[in-house]
Design a protein around this motif. Structure first.
Motif, short mmCIF file in Angstrom:
data_model
loop_
_atom_site.label_atom_id
_atom_site.label_comp_id
_atom_site.label_asym_id
_atom_site.label_seq_id
_atom_site.Cartn_x
_atom_site.Cartn_y
_atom_site.Cartn_z
N ALA A 58 0.84 -1.20 0.00
CA ALA A 58 -0.17 0.03 -0.09
C ALA A 58 1.00 1.41 -0.01
O ALA A 58 2.14 1.29 -0.07
CB ALA A 58 -1.04 -0.08 1.38
N THR A 59 0.30 2.29 -0.22
CA THR A 59 0.85 3.57 -0.27
C THR A 59 1.40 4.08 1.15
O THR A 59 0.28 4.25 1.89
CB THR A 59 0.30 4.82 -0.88
N ASP A 60 2.56 4.34 1.67
CA ASP A 60 2.76 4.81 2.92
C ASP A 60 2.45 6.19 3.17
O ASP A 60 2.50 6.97 2.30
CB ASP A 60 4.26 4.28 3.33
N GLY A 61 2.27 6.58 4.50
CA GLY A 61 1.82 7.84 4.72
C GLY A 61 0.63 8.37 4.75
O GLY A 61 0.22 9.48 4.82
N LYS A 62 -0.26 7.32 4.03
CA LYS A 62 -1.69 7.74 4.06
C LYS A 62 -2.53 6.68 5.23
O LYS A 62 -1.90 5.46 5.41
CB LYS A 62 -2.11 7.32 2.78
N PRO A 63 -3.76 7.17 5.40
CA PRO A 63 -4.52 6.03 6.34
C PRO A 63 -4.56 4.79 5.62
O PRO A 63 -4.92 4.57 4.61
CB PRO A 63 -5.86 7.04 6.24
N TYR A 64 -4.32 3.93 6.52
CA TYR A 64 -4.02 2.46 5.89
C TYR A 64 -5.12 1.47 6.68
O TYR A 64 -5.10 1.44 7.92
CB TYR A 64 -2.67 2.11 6.24
N LYS A 65 -5.71 0.78 5.82
CA LYS A 65 -6.58 -0.24 6.27
C LYS A 65 -6.00 -1.67 6.32
O LYS A 65 -6.19 -2.03 5.00
CB LYS A 65 -7.98 -0.03 5.71
N PRO A 66 -5.47 -2.32 7.16
CA PRO A 66 -4.66 -3.50 6.90
C PRO A 66 -5.31 -4.72 6.18
O PRO A 66 -4.65 -5.40 5.65
CB PRO A 66 -4.03 -3.78 8.18
N PHE A 67 -6.72 -4.69 6.47
CA PHE A 67 -7.29 -5.72 5.76
C PHE A 67 -8.51 -5.41 4.82
O PHE A 67 -9.56 -5.88 4.81
CB PHE A 67 -7.97 -6.64 6.96
N ASP A 68 -8.03 -4.40 4.01
CA ASP A 68 -9.22 -3.73 2.94
C ASP A 68 -9.13 -4.72 1.84
O ASP A 68 -8.40 -4.44 0.90
CB ASP A 68 -8.61 -2.49 2.51
N ALA A 69 -10.14 -5.50 1.87
CA ALA A 69 -10.22 -6.49 0.68
C ALA A 69 -11.68 -7.13 0.83
O ALA A 69 -12.22 -6.92 1.79
CB ALA A 69 -9.15 -7.61 0.64
N ASP A 70 -12.12 -7.53 -0.42
CA ASP A 70 -13.46 -8.11 -0.43
C ASP A 70 -13.48 -9.36 -1.33
O ASP A 70 -12.22 -9.94 -1.71
CB ASP A 70 -14.52 -7.08 -1.02
#
Length: 319
Positions: free
Chosen positions: A141-153
């Motif tokens: 993912a792009t570092d430095g931005k809000p991160y959702k570690p399990f963002d998948a479907d």
């Protein structure tokens, strides 16, 4: 010790490194809790299981394939895993590369179901002739931005990765969780996650179904084997061919998930299926399940000795 070793590997993987640990059957038992953590929290990891005769400590100097079912059902929750089975030293090299690629691509633990006899055999390998696949790394993912570690479907089944220690906040938990990594008891959210964890592995099985085959014209018997026993199966088929008895061989190098499409396709022309293995028929039951309309003969041997070509020949000739 085993529990510490896999813990170190999980930490290294969460920090963004590729990690591998190795053990035998008793160690796999000790790994179980943290294997479940790797499954549920989608931590890439390669685990080599050099199977020996069990149960428990068993015979430390004797080989077997006694962990085959245990690898599949090792973690709590019953979610599918990936397990590859080498036949020789060449396979050990190539399948380990594939194992790392699969662990990275699907963010999951991947087993190499080796065997004491394969792992302690010295063989010469021409590295320049090995079929090494391109290296695959986990999608970041792009570092430095809000991160959702399990963002998948169910469409994008594998979430993007950021290592712990990044500029973005990264959460990990061994409990059921939502896409942001917070613990949840929401039944709908939990079910979606469980289905996704299963689908990401099961939906792509045809892309990592590794196998060898020796199909002989006029044969009505197919030997399905794996691991070191596949070497004996090939030798037995060669000797039977010299006697005018054509027998075909299918060598499975992907054990889990079961490559059902491959097995059905390759077994379709044959009247008789023989499954020799160094246990009491652990994988034969999967073959029987997949080939419900076929006559499947399980030949299991679990006494610490290799299955010999002569024993496979005897089973074929007396059937």
């Amino acid at each position: 010790d085993e529990i510490a070793s896999i813990g170190f590997c999980l930490g290294a993987s969460m920090a963004g490194h590729k990690a591998m640990t190795a053990t035998s059957g008793p160690g796999i038992s000790l790994y179980s809790e943290q294997i479940s953590f790797a499954v549920g929290s989608e931590i890439p990891l390669v685990i080599v299981d050099v199977q020996r005769l069990g149960p428990s400590t068993g015979s430390a100097t004797k080989g077997a394939d006694g962990d085959v079912q245990f690898l599949n059902w090792n973690s709590s929750g019953g979610l599918p895993v990936i397990a590859l089975s080498p036949v020789d030293v060449k396979d050990c090299y190539e399948l380990t590369v594939h194992a790392f690629n699969l662990a990275e691509q699907y963010r999951c633990p991947v087993f190499i179901a080796a065997n004491k006899e394969v792992s302690l055999t010295r063989e010469t390998v021409d590295l320049s002739r090995l079929e090494i696949p391109p290296i695959i790394n986990r999608t970041r993912a792009t570092d430095g931005k809000p991160y959702k570690p399990f963002d998948a479907d169910l469409e994008k089944t594998v979430p993007d990765f950021l290592p712990i220690g990044s500029e973005s906040l990264v959460r990990q938990t061994s409990s059921t969780h939502g896409i942001e990594g917070y613990i949840t008891k929401d039944p709908e959210l939990i079910e979606k996650t469980q289905k996704r964890l299963a689908k990401k592995v099961l939906s792509d099985i045809d892309h990592f179904t590794f196998y060898d085959e020796e199909i002989r014209e006029g044969s009505d018997t197919l030997i399905i084997s794996y691991g070191v026993t596949a070497r004996a199966a090939k030798e037995a088929a060669l000797e039977l061919e010299k006697q005018g008895i054509p027998v075909s061989v299918l060598v499975l190098k992907t054990l889990w998930p079961v490559p059902e499409s491959l097995i059905r396709e390759k077994a379709a022309p044959f009247r008789r299926i023989v499954v020799p293995e160094m246990n009491l028929g652990q994988y034969a039951r999967e073959i029987e399940r997949v080939l419900g309309d076929k006559h499947v003969e399980s030949f299991g041997q679990m006494n610490g000795e290799l299955v010999k070509p002569s024993r496979i020949k005897e089973v074929i000739e007396n059937g």
